[in-house]
Design a protein around this motif. Structure first.
Motif, PDB file in Angstrom:
ATOM      1  N   ILE A  14       0.817  -1.205   0.000  1.00  0.00           N
ATOM      2  CA  ILE A  14       0.000   0.000   0.000  1.00  0.00           C
ATOM      3  C   ILE A  14       0.859   1.266   0.000  1.00  0.00           C
ATOM      4  O   ILE A  14       0.414   2.333  -0.421  1.00  0.00           O
ATOM      5  CB  ILE A  14      -0.968   0.005   1.218  1.00  0.00           C
ATOM      6  CG1 ILE A  14      -1.991   1.141   1.069  1.00  0.00           C
ATOM      7  CG2 ILE A  14      -0.198   0.104   2.524  1.00  0.00           C
ATOM      8  CD1 ILE A  14      -3.032   1.182   2.170  1.00  0.00           C
ATOM      9  N   GLN A  15       2.104   1.141   0.420  1.00  0.00           N
ATOM     10  CA  GLN A  15       2.983   2.304   0.457  1.00  0.00           C
ATOM     11  C   GLN A  15       3.464   2.718  -0.934  1.00  0.00           C
ATOM     12  O   GLN A  15       3.899   3.852  -1.129  1.00  0.00           O
ATOM     13  CB  GLN A  15       4.184   2.004   1.371  1.00  0.00           C
ATOM     14  CG  GLN A  15       3.751   1.710   2.801  1.00  0.00           C
ATOM     15  CD  GLN A  15       4.909   1.252   3.654  1.00  0.00           C
ATOM     16  OE1 GLN A  15       5.946   1.886   3.701  1.00  0.00           O
ATOM     17  NE2 GLN A  15       4.723   0.151   4.361  1.00  0.00           N
ATOM     18  N   GLN A  16       3.399   1.776  -1.881  1.00  0.00           N
ATOM     19  CA  GLN A  16       3.840   2.064  -3.242  1.00  0.00           C
ATOM     20  C   GLN A  16       2.843   1.468  -4.245  1.00  0.00           C
ATOM     21  O   GLN A  16       3.138   0.504  -4.950  1.00  0.00           O
ATOM     22  CB  GLN A  16       5.241   1.482  -3.474  1.00  0.00           C
ATOM     23  CG  GLN A  16       6.339   2.094  -2.635  1.00  0.00           C
ATOM     24  CD  GLN A  16       6.621   3.544  -3.016  1.00  0.00           C
ATOM     25  OE1 GLN A  16       6.262   3.995  -4.109  1.00  0.00           O
ATOM     26  NE2 GLN A  16       7.251   4.289  -2.127  1.00  0.00           N
ATOM     27  N   PRO A  17       1.640   2.058  -4.351  1.00  0.00           N
ATOM     28  CA  PRO A  17       0.630   1.508  -5.266  1.00  0.00           C
ATOM     29  C   PRO A  17       1.102   1.447  -6.720  1.00  0.00           C
ATOM     30  O   PRO A  17       0.702   0.545  -7.471  1.00  0.00           O
ATOM     31  CB  PRO A  17      -0.550   2.484  -5.113  1.00  0.00           C
ATOM     32  CG  PRO A  17      -0.358   3.105  -3.768  1.00  0.00           C
ATOM     33  CD  PRO A  17       1.122   3.215  -3.584  1.00  0.00           C
ATOM     34  N   ALA A  18       1.950   2.388  -7.122  1.00  0.00           N
ATOM     35  CA  ALA A  18       2.432   2.393  -8.503  1.00  0.00           C
ATOM     36  C   ALA A  18       3.262   1.155  -8.806  1.00  0.00           C
ATOM     37  O   ALA A  18       3.265   0.656  -9.935  1.00  0.00           O
ATOM     38  CB  ALA A  18       3.251   3.662  -8.777  1.00  0.00           C
ATOM     39  N   VAL A  19       3.980   0.659  -7.797  1.00  0.00           N
ATOM     40  CA  VAL A  19       4.791  -0.548  -7.987  1.00  0.00           C
ATOM     41  C   VAL A  19       3.880  -1.760  -8.159  1.00  0.00           C
ATOM     42  O   VAL A  19       4.147  -2.643  -8.982  1.00  0.00           O
ATOM     43  CB  VAL A  19       5.748  -0.748  -6.803  1.00  0.00           C
ATOM     44  CG1 VAL A  19       6.450  -2.094  -6.887  1.00  0.00           C
ATOM     45  CG2 VAL A  19       6.778   0.377  -6.775  1.00  0.00           C
ATOM     46  N   VAL A  20       2.791  -1.826  -7.414  1.00  0.00           N
ATOM     47  CA  VAL A  20       1.836  -2.922  -7.560  1.00  0.00           C
ATOM     48  C   VAL A  20       1.237  -2.901  -8.962  1.00  0.00           C
ATOM     49  O   VAL A  20       1.108  -3.946  -9.619  1.00  0.00           O
ATOM     50  CB  VAL A  20       0.732  -2.837  -6.492  1.00  0.00           C
ATOM     51  CG1 VAL A  20      -0.253  -3.996  -6.641  1.00  0.00           C
ATOM     52  CG2 VAL A  20       1.335  -2.842  -5.085  1.00  0.00           C
ATOM     53  N   ALA A  21       0.899  -1.706  -9.440  1.00  0.00           N
ATOM     54  CA  ALA A  21       0.373  -1.570 -10.799  1.00  0.00           C
ATOM     55  C   ALA A  21       1.409  -2.000 -11.831  1.00  0.00           C
ATOM     56  O   ALA A  21       1.072  -2.620 -12.851  1.00  0.00           O
ATOM     57  CB  ALA A  21      -0.058  -0.134 -11.055  1.00  0.00           C
ATOM     58  N   GLN A  22       2.668  -1.693 -11.574  1.00  0.00           N
ATOM     59  CA  GLN A  22       3.760  -2.088 -12.467  1.00  0.00           C
ATOM     60  C   GLN A  22       3.798  -3.613 -12.646  1.00  0.00           C
ATOM     61  O   GLN A  22       4.084  -4.109 -13.746  1.00  0.00           O
ATOM     62  CB  GLN A  22       5.086  -1.593 -11.883  1.00  0.00           C
ATOM     63  CG  GLN A  22       6.328  -1.922 -12.699  1.00  0.00           C
ATOM     64  CD  GLN A  22       7.599  -1.440 -11.992  1.00  0.00           C
ATOM     65  OE1 GLN A  22       7.546  -0.755 -10.960  1.00  0.00           O
ATOM     66  NE2 GLN A  22       8.743  -1.805 -12.542  1.00  0.00           N
ATOM     67  N   LEU A  23       3.491  -4.333 -11.578  1.00  0.00           N
ATOM     68  CA  LEU A  23       3.501  -5.789 -11.627  1.00  0.00           C
ATOM     69  C   LEU A  23       2.220  -6.366 -12.229  1.00  0.00           C
ATOM     70  O   LEU A  23       2.244  -7.417 -12.871  1.00  0.00           O
ATOM     71  CB  LEU A  23       3.696  -6.346 -10.211  1.00  0.00           C
ATOM     72  CG  LEU A  23       5.073  -6.070  -9.590  1.00  0.00           C
ATOM     73  CD1 LEU A  23       5.022  -6.251  -8.079  1.00  0.00           C
ATOM     74  CD2 LEU A  23       6.128  -6.988 -10.203  1.00  0.00           C
ATOM     75  N   LEU A  24       1.104  -5.675 -12.045  1.00  0.00           N
ATOM     76  CA  LEU A  24      -0.178  -6.159 -12.555  1.00  0.00           C
ATOM     77  C   LEU A  24      -0.379  -5.842 -14.041  1.00  0.00           C
ATOM     78  O   LEU A  24      -1.031  -6.616 -14.755  1.00  0.00           O
ATOM     79  CB  LEU A  24      -1.328  -5.549 -11.746  1.00  0.00           C
ATOM     80  CG  LEU A  24      -1.598  -6.176 -10.382  1.00  0.00           C
ATOM     81  CD1 LEU A  24      -2.502  -5.267  -9.556  1.00  0.00           C
ATOM     82  CD2 LEU A  24      -2.230  -7.554 -10.535  1.00  0.00           C
ATOM     83  N   ASP A  25       0.150  -4.747 -14.501  1.00  0.00           N
ATOM     84  CA  ASP A  25      -0.128  -4.293 -15.862  1.00  0.00           C
ATOM     85  C   ASP A  25       0.242  -5.298 -16.950  1.00  0.00           C
ATOM     86  O   ASP A  25      -0.446  -5.375 -17.975  1.00  0.00           O
ATOM     87  CB  ASP A  25       0.552  -2.943 -16.121  1.00  0.00           C
ATOM     88  CG  ASP A  25      -0.183  -1.784 -15.431  1.00  0.00           C
ATOM     89  OD1 ASP A  25      -1.361  -1.982 -15.077  1.00  0.00           O
ATOM     90  OD2 ASP A  25       0.423  -0.715 -15.253  1.00  0.00           O
ATOM     91  N   PRO A  26       1.325  -6.109 -16.798  1.00  0.00           N
ATOM     92  CA  PRO A  26       1.627  -7.093 -17.843  1.00  0.00           C
ATOM     93  C   PRO A  26       0.650  -8.268 -17.906  1.00  0.00           C
ATOM     94  O   PRO A  26       0.782  -9.129 -18.781  1.00  0.00           O
ATOM     95  CB  PRO A  26       3.043  -7.580 -17.471  1.00  0.00           C
ATOM     96  CG  PRO A  26       3.608  -6.526 -16.581  1.00  0.00           C
ATOM     97  CD  PRO A  26       2.438  -6.003 -15.821  1.00  0.00           C
ATOM     98  N   GLY A  27      -0.303  -8.339 -16.959  1.00  0.00           N
ATOM     99  CA  GLY A  27      -1.281  -9.421 -16.982  1.00  0.00           C
ATOM    100  C   GLY A  27      -1.098 -10.462 -15.902  1.00  0.00           C
ATOM    101  O   GLY A  27      -1.832 -11.455 -15.859  1.00  0.00           O
ATOM    102  N   HIS A  28      -0.138 -10.254 -15.002  1.00  0.00           N
ATOM    103  CA  HIS A  28       0.069 -11.187 -13.897  1.00  0.00           C
ATOM    104  C   HIS A  28      -0.971 -10.940 -12.799  1.00  0.00           C
ATOM    105  O   HIS A  28      -1.813 -10.056 -12.916  1.00  0.00           O
ATOM    106  CB  HIS A  28       1.480 -11.017 -13.321  1.00  0.00           C
ATOM    107  CG  HIS A  28       2.571 -11.194 -14.330  1.00  0.00           C
ATOM    108  ND1 HIS A  28       2.727 -12.350 -15.061  1.00  0.00           N
ATOM    109  CD2 HIS A  28       3.563 -10.357 -14.749  1.00  0.00           C
ATOM    110  CE1 HIS A  28       3.771 -12.231 -15.869  1.00  0.00           C
ATOM    111  NE2 HIS A  28       4.284 -11.023 -15.705  1.00  0.00           N
TER     112      HIS A  28
END
Length: 222
Positions: free
Chosen positions: A156-170
């Protein structure tokens, strides 16, 4: 974990090494349950030591051969293969773990995580996320064949990093303590990425609650 005698793999969590449940008994029990129900259970094995991987995969293969390949609807194989926020260096060779799992069970879901420390307030970094994505690219792991096991507190401290991992479809699997603000954020994330955010969180303990409060006070958490 390896049993205290160093001979058998048992179902235990560090620092415990003693258990009356071996991995074969564990898998046989689930297979027996699945043969008698219309709601079969998936299997998830969390590896804490590299030396348990080879014998565990061999036993899993033997159970599948004896019981039938479809006895488990899905098999998840998990390990903390990289270093994360405040964590020590992983004892696993990340590429070797993925290669062994891919070779033995090419249809399994790899649950890949980072070693973290709950006492560290900083979240996951973009470079840590990219290191994981680079690993997936080298191993040709695409889409939902991978779930990233992530501490909810550090995510939750770095939502952009979570999005970085989700965006490729994982997918991601958020684990560990989560307070009310984190629960709201997780639900928003699930709405944005339907079917790709798994949740295995708990209520924070008193000490963990203090860490959350400090994170908010110091500006790490909004």
């Amino acid at each position: 974990m390896m049993a205290e005698d160093g001979k058998d793999v048992v179902m235990a969590h560090p620092p415990d090494r003693s258990s009356d449940l071996g991995i074969r008994d564990f898998l046989d029990a689930i297979a027996q349950h699945n043969s008698q129900t219309a709601s079969p259970l998936r299997v998830k094995l969390d590896f804490k030591e590299p030396q348990t991987l080879k014998p565990s995969l061999e036993i899993l293969g033997e159970v599948l051969q004896q019981r039938g390949a479809g006895v488990f609807p899905e098999v998840w194989l998990n390990a903390d293969v990289l270093q994360g926020p405040g964590g020590s260096e992983s004892s696993f060779d990340a590429d070797a773990f993925c290669s062994a799992c891919n070779k033995a069970f090419p249809s399994s879901v790899l649950s890949l995580g980072w070693r973290v420390s709950g006492a560290v307030l900083e979240g996951y970094t973009a470079s840590q996320a990219q290191e994981m994505l680079d690993l997936c690219q080298r191993q040709e792991l695409k889409g939902p064949r991978v779930t990233f096991a992530m501490s909810a507190f550090h995510s939750i401290q770095q939502p952009a990093v979570v999005a970085q991992l989700l965006d490729p479809g994982h997918t991601v699997t958020l684990w560990g303590p989560s307070n009310s603000k984190c629960d709201i954020w997780i639900q928003q994330l699930r709405n944005k990425y339907p079917g790709r955010v798994y949740v295995d969180t708990t209520e924070p303990s008193t000490v963990q609650g203090v860490v959350w409060w400090l994170g908010q006070l110091l500006g790490y958490l909004e």
